[in-house]
Scaffold this motif. Sequence first.
Motif, short mmCIF file in Angstrom:
data_model
loop_
_atom_site.label_atom_id
_atom_site.label_comp_id
_atom_site.label_asym_id
_atom_site.label_seq_id
_atom_site.Cartn_x
_atom_site.Cartn_y
_atom_site.Cartn_z
N LEU A 127 0.83 -1.21 0.00
CA LEU A 127 0.00 0.00 0.00
C LEU A 127 0.86 1.26 0.00
CD1 LEU A 127 -2.73 -1.14 2.54
CD2 LEU A 127 -3.11 -0.63 0.12
N LEU A 128 1.93 1.25 0.78
CA LEU A 128 2.80 2.43 0.86
C LEU A 128 3.52 2.67 -0.47
CD1 LEU A 128 4.27 1.91 4.43
CD2 LEU A 128 2.73 3.73 3.71
N GLN A 129 3.96 1.61 -1.10
CA GLN A 129 4.61 1.78 -2.40
C GLN A 129 3.64 2.31 -3.44
OE1 GLN A 129 6.73 -1.71 -3.72
NE2 GLN A 129 7.92 -1.90 -1.82
N ASP A 130 2.42 1.80 -3.42
CA ASP A 130 1.41 2.27 -4.37
C ASP A 130 1.07 3.74 -4.10
OD1 ASP A 130 -0.18 1.33 -6.61
OD2 ASP A 130 -1.94 1.74 -5.35
N ALA A 131 0.95 4.09 -2.82
CA ALA A 131 0.66 5.48 -2.46
C ALA A 131 1.79 6.40 -2.89
CB ALA A 131 0.43 5.59 -0.95
N SER A 132 3.02 5.98 -2.69
CA SER A 132 4.17 6.82 -3.05
C SER A 132 4.22 7.11 -4.54
CB SER A 132 5.47 6.15 -2.62
OG SER A 132 5.52 6.03 -1.21
#
Length: 379
Positions: A127-132
């Motif tokens: 999720l964090l990679q996608d958000a970034s």
Amino acid sequence: MCNRLCAMSLTILLLGCGWDRTGLAADKLLPTSGSSSSEQFRSQSPPAPPTEPVQTVSLPERTPGGQTLATVMARVNGQPILREEVLNSASWRLEELRPRVPPAKWAEVEAEIIKSELEQIIDRELLLQDASSRVRPKVMEKVADSASREFDGLLKKQKSQLNLKSDEELRAYLEKRGNSIEEMRRQHIRAYTAMEYIRSLIRDKLDQISREDLLDYYRENPKEFDKPERVTWQHIFVDRYIFSSEEEARAQAQMVHARARNMTTEQFAELAEDPNINRSPSRLRKGEGEGNERGQIRPADVEEALFKLNSGEVGPLIETPTGYHIIRVIDHVPGGKIPFERACPDIRRRLQNKIGQIEYKRVVEELRAKAHIENSLAK
């Protein structure tokens, strides 16, 4: 206690606040072009998996000089997840379960908890990679600032609960137990950011719950809205066996009962803490009575009288073979069915939580299907 702070940080975000939480949603500062925020997020390509093979997991990372740094338990699109992070995140569950698990079973239980925790951290990393890749850096910074402020509030609350006077004392307390405030803050910010991002992706579906949906749930689950009668109460017990005669014990109980009649909640609590007056375990709880609903009240001898009292009233002096009970009701809430209008906010939260859990699973599964993941614990 320090592990409970880690748990509190993550639980507040993943469970406690619910999917209806109003936060710094990532879509608020993104440019709009007539499409929904979810569509905008999904219209962009996810991070491409690395073209080069990643290093073998579950092996120590080393400096050029050969010094061991940390053990990698998994990699998500090349990003390592360290054993230290997994163990720190799982520690509160391990500490809570250890006393209740037979020694012969502990290794199996411990391994299962660590495996489960690693899977959750992998989901969070996705999720964090996608958000970034999709959210403006300024928005990410704003969310991180909000998460950091929330974490400061948790630390302040924890310091108060531990009766510590300074931040230095709290830091020393945590470090003594192998916890770093900096690492705890980092994990809190990452969990908070991931949760804000997933909310932004599914907000449209959360907002589609209609009044008809609420009414259907209310009608289909009637038992959930049957509210039991409850009392919050105070208790003092005068033990007849500490007196030389039954008459002396009765006189003492009558004197205490007379004093209690005109007392406030705070005054009654202060009286109940006196060991020369109150011989009940309630003395250790500042006079707080045990149990709130019928069948839960202890001692059972006072239950019938207790539920006849209104808020603020002191009951009759109750005589038993071992002594005298003095009871006072702080709050008496009658039972009955919760009206639909009053139940609506709670029903909406329940439906949002249900939708949120389903959508969370769907989004993570989509990201997993596109990602390059190596997991040292995967079979």
